[in-house]
Write a protein that holds these residues in place. Structure first.
Motif, PDB file in Angstrom:
ATOM      1  N   UNK A 132      61.489  26.700 -18.693  1.00  0.00           N
ATOM      2  CA  UNK A 132      61.290  25.991 -17.214  1.00  0.00           C
ATOM      3  C   UNK A 132      62.352  24.805 -17.137  1.00  0.00           C
ATOM      4  N   UNK A 133      62.494  23.909 -18.179  1.00  0.00           N
ATOM      5  CA  UNK A 133      63.376  22.767 -18.237  1.00  0.00           C
ATOM      6  C   UNK A 133      64.901  23.108 -18.049  1.00  0.00           C
ATOM      7  N   UNK A 134      65.159  24.291 -18.803  1.00  0.00           N
ATOM      8  CA  UNK A 134      66.728  24.748 -18.888  1.00  0.00           C
ATOM      9  C   UNK A 134      66.703  25.476 -17.051  1.00  0.00           C
ATOM     10  N   UNK A 135      65.910  25.824 -16.485  1.00  0.00           N
ATOM     11  CA  UNK A 135      65.998  26.207 -15.144  1.00  0.00           C
ATOM     12  C   UNK A 135      65.956  25.328 -14.093  1.00  0.00           C
ATOM     13  N   UNK A 136      65.159  24.276 -14.061  1.00  0.00           N
ATOM     14  CA  UNK A 136      65.232  23.334 -13.283  1.00  0.00           C
ATOM     15  C   UNK A 136      66.436  22.327 -13.104  1.00  0.00           C
ATOM     16  N   UNK A 137      66.824  22.011 -14.542  1.00  0.00           N
ATOM     17  CA  UNK A 137      67.888  21.249 -14.879  1.00  0.00           C
ATOM     18  C   UNK A 137      69.250  22.052 -14.320  1.00  0.00           C
ATOM     19  N   UNK A 138      69.253  23.241 -14.482  1.00  0.00           N
ATOM     20  CA  UNK A 138      70.238  23.966 -14.048  1.00  0.00           C
ATOM     21  C   UNK A 138      70.366  23.773 -12.567  1.00  0.00           C
ATOM     22  N   UNK A 139      69.425  24.076 -11.868  1.00  0.00           N
ATOM     23  CA  UNK A 139      69.573  23.906 -10.299  1.00  0.00           C
ATOM     24  C   UNK A 139      69.984  22.411 -10.248  1.00  0.00           C
ATOM     25  N   UNK A 140      69.403  21.372 -10.647  1.00  0.00           N
ATOM     26  CA  UNK A 140      69.796  19.879 -10.278  1.00  0.00           C
ATOM     27  C   UNK A 140      71.198  19.611 -10.807  1.00  0.00           C
ATOM     28  N   UNK A 141      71.866  20.136 -11.754  1.00  0.00           N
ATOM     29  CA  UNK A 141      73.110  19.719 -11.981  1.00  0.00           C
ATOM     30  C   UNK A 141      74.017  20.716 -11.159  1.00  0.00           C
ATOM     31  N   UNK A 142      73.552  21.824 -10.848  1.00  0.00           N
ATOM     32  CA  UNK A 142      74.501  22.576  -9.714  1.00  0.00           C
ATOM     33  C   UNK A 142      74.716  21.918  -8.607  1.00  0.00           C
ATOM     34  N   UNK A 143      73.337  21.309  -8.165  1.00  0.00           N
ATOM     35  CA  UNK A 143      73.369  20.463  -6.799  1.00  0.00           C
ATOM     36  C   UNK A 143      74.448  19.315  -6.873  1.00  0.00           C
ATOM     37  N   UNK A 144      73.954  18.488  -8.099  1.00  0.00           N
ATOM     38  CA  UNK A 144      74.540  16.963  -8.043  1.00  0.00           C
ATOM     39  C   UNK A 144      76.006  17.071  -8.376  1.00  0.00           C
ATOM     40  N   UNK A 145      76.371  17.989  -9.530  1.00  0.00           N
ATOM     41  CA  UNK A 145      77.740  18.095  -9.767  1.00  0.00           C
ATOM     42  C   UNK A 145      79.011  18.655  -8.735  1.00  0.00           C
ATOM     43  N   UNK A 146      78.305  19.464  -8.008  1.00  0.00           N
ATOM     44  CA  UNK A 146      79.109  20.304  -7.366  1.00  0.00           C
ATOM     45  C   UNK A 146      79.029  20.306  -5.678  1.00  0.00           C
ATOM     46  N   UNK A 147      78.064  19.209  -5.177  1.00  0.00           N
ATOM     47  CA  UNK A 147      77.890  18.962  -3.751  1.00  0.00           C
ATOM     48  C   UNK A 147      79.060  18.506  -3.000  1.00  0.00           C
ATOM     49  N   UNK A 148      79.671  17.354  -3.646  1.00  0.00           N
ATOM     50  CA  UNK A 148      80.865  16.791  -2.844  1.00  0.00           C
ATOM     51  C   UNK A 148      81.989  17.777  -2.947  1.00  0.00           C
ATOM     52  N   UNK A 149      82.024  18.839  -3.896  1.00  0.00           N
ATOM     53  CA  UNK A 149      83.320  19.610  -3.875  1.00  0.00           C
ATOM     54  C   UNK A 149      83.009  20.558  -2.910  1.00  0.00           C
TER      55      UNK A 149
END
Length: 417
Positions: A226-243
């Motif tokens: 569960x934590x792996x999955x939700x962190x994957x979503x979080x970092x996908x959005x946070x780290x790539x939103x500006x790009x």
């Protein structure tokens, strides 16, 4: 740590242009911090269980602050990655010890609310970084921005940790240090209480339970997925939103504003979910988070996919709102995992247990951060591959509902002394 950790994602377009690399290669630098975070959370949690949460937290703060400053000297993406690994070691160690320390100072009936409130530090740091980074970037370029944030973080952390924080009575009692436990308790209350060691369902006769004790098996598996999955979503959005947004007609300040909104909604939702868990229990909340996260990602991905080359103000505002909603939901998921771990692991291995959960979660963060650029390059002007992966992770977030056997029960405030 939220400021330093998310800073690179915010200034990513500038660093990519300075190094003359593509987004896929830059993913190495983004991923490096998460590798260090995972290793630091587990090793730092282990250290916190043995020498104390307070000094482990202080050491971690020094490491990630100086690692951020040193990253400014990087000549290429590989040097930047090395410094981000070192900074990540501090990030992870700080988080596992801070969550454990906060939870132990609170009575059990308020742990969920307290821990989820403490967890807003990361989105709040991202909010501050998103607000300040564009101005500092314009004045000092990206290297100077790293120096400013690293030094500021070092000063703030040292001033907060050393004078004010103390190890909890429950941690000290578990190690037979009753006099020190009484002394620390008197710092917050004048009552002369007769302290007893914390009791936990997983405790053995000698009170020592490790993270991989059989009583923690379902906890470990459920939290890991569960934590792996939700962190994957979080970092996908946070780290790539500006790009993503700057390649779809947004300016860098406009894209950074979306990250700033995500910070605000993350703070509010992280605090709110603690109260909701206290009332309805963590099992129901994780189920609802998984469903709503999937829906929000489908809508956000569809909207970005259909943006024109020059989006109107209304179209930009809608995307920003959707980013904020998605951030609110995944932040509730992240905070829920901390509440479950703080309750589920006994004091003898609480920091290490939380560290283990963070370590496993970074697998998702590393995968999406590292391969996010490749997914975007694969799609060209399309974000469909990127958001498809995030949607799959949103579904997997529900694993804890079916596997974890130590959820926070409904009406926790009323049912726990």
């Amino acid at each position: 740590d939220g400021m330093d950790q998310q800073l690179l994602g915010i200034v990513a377009p500038v660093v990519i242009a300075d190094f003359g690399i593509d987004r896929g290669i830059f993913g190495i630098a983004n991923t490096a911090s998460l590798v260090g975070f995972g290793l630091g959370s587990w090793s730092g949690g282990w250290l916190g269980d043995r020498v104390g949460r307070r000094w482990s937290l202080a050491l971690a703060a020094v490491v990630f602050s100086l690692g951020t400053v040193a990253a400014a000297t990087s000549a290429d993406v590989w040097q930047l990655a090395i410094w981000r690994v070192i900074g990540g070691l501090g990030f992870g160690a700080a988080y596992s010890n801070a969550i454990a320390l906060a939870g132990e100072w609170l009575p059990e009936r308020w742990r969920s609310v307290g821990v989820t409130t403490i967890s807003v530090g990361t989105p709040a740091g991202g909010l501050i970084a998103a607000a300040l980074a564009p101005g500092i970037l314009a004045a000092y370029e990206w290297r100077g921005t790293f120096v400013v944030f690293g030094i500021a973080t070092l000063i703030l952390c040292v001033l907060a940790i050393v004078p004010f924080l103390r190890d909890s009575p429950s941690f000290l009692l578990a190690r037979g240090k009753k006099a020190e436990a009484q002394q620390n308790l008197r710092r917050v209350t004048d009552e002369n209480l007769d302290l007893e060691p914390e009791r936990h369902a997983s405790d053995t006769a000698d009170g020592a339970v490790g993270v991989f004790h059989r009583s923690n098996l379902r906890m470990n598996i459920g939290i890991a997925i569960t934590f792996t999955s939700v962190i994957g979503v979080a970092y996908g959005i946070l780290n790539w939103t500006t790009t993503i947004l700057t390649s779809h007609g947004f300016t860098l300040p406009q894209a950074a504003f979306a990250v700033q909104i995500a910070g605000w909604t993350s703070i509010a939702s992280s605090i709110a979910v603690g109260l909701l868990i206290q009332r309805f229990g963590s099992k129901l909340m994780v189920a609802l988070i998984s469903i709503t996260l999937f829906i929000s990602l489908v809508v956000l991905g569809w909207q970005v996919e259909n943006l024109p080359a020059m989006p109107s103000e209304d179209q930009r505002n809608l995307v920003v709102a959707l980013v904020g909603i998605t951030a609110a939901i995944f932040s509730m998921g992240v905070a829920s995992n901390y509440a479950i771990m703080t309750r589920g692991y006994p004091s003898s291995c609480r920091s290490a247990g939380i560290g283990f959960g963070i370590f496993m979660a970074r697998i998702g963060g590393i995968a999406v951060t590292g391969f996010g650029g490749l997914l975007l390059d694969m799609g060209g002007n399309s974000v469909v591959p990127f958001f498809t992966v995030l949607c799959v992770l949103a579904v997997m977030t529900s694993t804890a509902v079916f596997v974890v056997d130590k959820h926070v029960p409904p009406n926790a405030a009323a049912s726990t002394p």
